[in-house]
Scaffold this motif. Structure first.
Motif, short mmCIF file in Angstrom:
data_model
loop_
_atom_site.label_atom_id
_atom_site.label_comp_id
_atom_site.label_asym_id
_atom_site.label_seq_id
_atom_site.Cartn_x
_atom_site.Cartn_y
_atom_site.Cartn_z
N ALA A 94 0.83 -1.21 0.00
CA ALA A 94 0.00 0.00 0.00
C ALA A 94 0.86 1.25 0.00
O ALA A 94 0.54 2.24 -0.67
CB ALA A 94 -0.93 -0.01 1.22
N THR A 95 1.96 1.22 0.76
CA THR A 95 2.86 2.38 0.81
C THR A 95 3.51 2.61 -0.55
O THR A 95 3.63 3.76 -0.99
CB THR A 95 3.94 2.16 1.89
N LEU A 96 3.93 1.55 -1.21
CA LEU A 96 4.55 1.68 -2.53
C LEU A 96 3.58 2.28 -3.55
O LEU A 96 3.99 2.97 -4.48
CB LEU A 96 5.04 0.31 -3.01
N ILE A 97 2.29 2.01 -3.37
CA ILE A 97 1.28 2.55 -4.29
C ILE A 97 0.89 3.97 -3.91
O ILE A 97 0.89 4.88 -4.74
CB ILE A 97 0.03 1.65 -4.29
N ALA A 98 0.54 4.17 -2.63
CA ALA A 98 -0.11 5.41 -2.21
C ALA A 98 0.85 6.55 -1.93
O ALA A 98 0.53 7.71 -2.19
CB ALA A 98 -0.97 5.14 -0.98
N LEU A 99 2.02 6.24 -1.38
CA LEU A 99 2.94 7.32 -0.98
C LEU A 99 3.44 8.13 -2.19
O LEU A 99 3.35 9.36 -2.18
CB LEU A 99 4.10 6.74 -0.18
N PRO A 100 3.96 7.48 -3.24
CA PRO A 100 4.38 8.27 -4.41
C PRO A 100 3.23 9.04 -5.04
O PRO A 100 3.41 10.19 -5.47
CB PRO A 100 4.93 7.22 -5.37
N LEU A 101 2.04 8.43 -5.10
CA LEU A 101 0.89 9.12 -5.66
C LEU A 101 0.52 10.34 -4.85
O LEU A 101 0.24 11.42 -5.39
CB LEU A 101 -0.31 8.16 -5.73
N GLY A 102 0.49 10.18 -3.54
CA GLY A 102 0.15 11.30 -2.67
C GLY A 102 1.16 12.43 -2.78
O GLY A 102 0.78 13.61 -2.80
N LEU A 103 2.44 12.09 -2.84
CA LEU A 103 3.48 13.11 -3.00
C LEU A 103 3.32 13.84 -4.33
O LEU A 103 3.41 15.08 -4.39
CB LEU A 103 4.87 12.47 -2.92
N ILE A 139 -3.19 6.48 3.61
CA ILE A 139 -1.84 6.90 3.24
C ILE A 139 -1.90 7.95 2.15
O ILE A 139 -1.23 8.99 2.22
CB ILE A 139 -1.00 5.69 2.78
N LEU A 140 -2.72 7.70 1.14
CA LEU A 140 -2.84 8.63 0.01
C LEU A 140 -3.39 9.97 0.46
O LEU A 140 -2.84 11.03 0.12
CB LEU A 140 -3.74 8.01 -1.06
N VAL A 141 -4.47 9.95 1.21
CA VAL A 141 -5.13 11.19 1.62
C VAL A 141 -4.23 12.03 2.53
O VAL A 141 -4.08 13.24 2.33
CB VAL A 141 -6.47 10.88 2.32
N ASN A 142 -3.61 11.41 3.52
CA ASN A 142 -2.78 12.16 4.46
C ASN A 142 -1.49 12.67 3.81
O ASN A 142 -1.03 13.77 4.13
CB ASN A 142 -2.45 11.30 5.68
N THR A 143 -0.93 11.89 2.90
CA THR A 143 0.25 12.36 2.19
C THR A 143 -0.10 13.55 1.31
O THR A 143 0.63 14.57 1.29
CB THR A 143 0.84 11.23 1.33
N TYR A 144 -1.20 13.43 0.60
CA TYR A 144 -1.64 14.54 -0.26
C TYR A 144 -1.92 15.80 0.57
O TYR A 144 -1.44 16.89 0.23
CB TYR A 144 -2.90 14.10 -1.01
N GLU A 145 -2.67 15.65 1.64
CA GLU A 145 -3.01 16.81 2.47
C GLU A 145 -1.77 17.42 3.12
O GLU A 145 -1.66 18.64 3.27
CB GLU A 145 -4.03 16.42 3.54
N GLY A 146 -0.85 16.57 3.54
CA GLY A 146 0.36 17.07 4.17
C GLY A 146 1.20 17.91 3.23
O GLY A 146 1.66 19.00 3.60
N GLY A 185 -0.03 15.93 -4.36
CA GLY A 185 0.08 17.06 -3.45
C GLY A 185 1.03 18.13 -3.96
O GLY A 185 0.79 19.32 -3.79
N HIS A 186 2.09 17.70 -4.62
CA HIS A 186 3.09 18.64 -5.13
C HIS A 186 2.60 19.37 -6.38
O HIS A 186 2.73 20.60 -6.48
CB HIS A 186 4.39 17.89 -5.43
N THR A 187 2.03 18.62 -7.31
CA THR A 187 1.55 19.22 -8.57
C THR A 187 0.15 19.79 -8.45
O THR A 187 -0.26 20.59 -9.29
CB THR A 187 1.56 18.18 -9.69
N ARG A 188 -0.60 19.32 -7.41
CA ARG A 188 -1.99 19.73 -7.21
C ARG A 188 -2.86 19.37 -8.40
O ARG A 188 -3.81 20.07 -8.74
CB ARG A 188 -2.06 21.22 -6.90
N ARG A 189 -2.53 18.26 -9.00
CA ARG A 189 -3.33 17.72 -10.09
C ARG A 189 -3.76 16.30 -9.73
O ARG A 189 -2.96 15.52 -9.21
CB ARG A 189 -2.53 17.68 -11.40
#
Length: 223
Positions: A38-47, A102-109, A50-54
């Protein structure tokens, strides 16, 4: 209390291939494998989002899916599709359960980092990935770790479904105990799952103290 003493005081429950140490190890293996995937999937996506805001719509969909996911129903469906004999009928639902927090909190962070900090990082000559990794992620780390902690606790609590498809883990004590009306085993298994979840909680709390800088921690508490 007597049931707990009957379960934990029985030496037979501490030895053999179905003993407590083996079942705990199996449960940890299922949980760790699901959390890593899950981390391998969600963490890069969230980053990235969140960074590009797309792609914020993906985050919204994931958050809603977390509330509506019927984990046991998904286990049964995957068993019907791929059969038993592998861990995938358990891993897939657990990964699906762990990805949203993981995805939501990484994105929001990452998205919530002050614009002034972003601008300062670009002004120092940092670009793209450097801004993300050196400026945004350290500030977003408390929320990222929170998402990982929530996911880990949910996975540990839900990994008992492995017993429904003939696999091991602490769910064996609960499911088999209910089937045979061995209530000490059922309660003992539930207690072990709860203790394991509390250990995960404590582990992530310690990790946050070590990994997050004091300034970022104070700022997060002040919000």
């Amino acid at each position: 209390m007597n049931w707990l003493l009957d379960f934990f005081g029985n030496s037979a429950n501490w030895s053999g291939s179905s003993g407590i140490p083996v079942r705990v190890l199996e449960h940890v293996e299922f949980s760790l494998a699901a959390l890593m995937l899950a981390t391998l999937i969600a963490l890069p996506l969230g980053l990235l989002i969140g960074h590009t805001r797309r792609g914020a719509l993906l985050v919204v969909v994931a958050a809603n899916a977390a509330r509506a996911l019927p984990t046991l129903g998904l286990v049964v469906l995957i068993v019907l599709l791929v059969g038993v004999g592998t861990t995938w009928p358990v891993l897939i639902p657990l990964v699906a359960l762990a990805v949203p927090p993981i995805l939501v909190n990484t994105y929001e962070g990452v998205r919530g980092v002050d614009e002034d900090l972003r601008d300062a990082a670009y002004g120092m000559g940092l670009r793209g990935r450097q801004v993300l990794l050196r400026a945004l992620v350290p500030v977003a780390l408390p929320l990222i770790l929170l998402g990982l902690r929530i996911a880990a606790i949910q996975v540990v609590a839900t990994a008992t479904v492995a017993a429904y498809v003939g696999l091991g883990g602490l769910g064996r004590f609960i499911i088999d105990g209910l089937a045979t009306k061995d209530y000490p085993s059922t309660i003992g298994g539930a207690v072990l799952v709860a203790v394991l979840a509390l250990l995960v909680q404590a582990g992530f709390s310690l990790l946050q103290r070590v990994a997050v800088s004091p300034g970022v921690s104070q700022r997060a508490k002040a919000r």
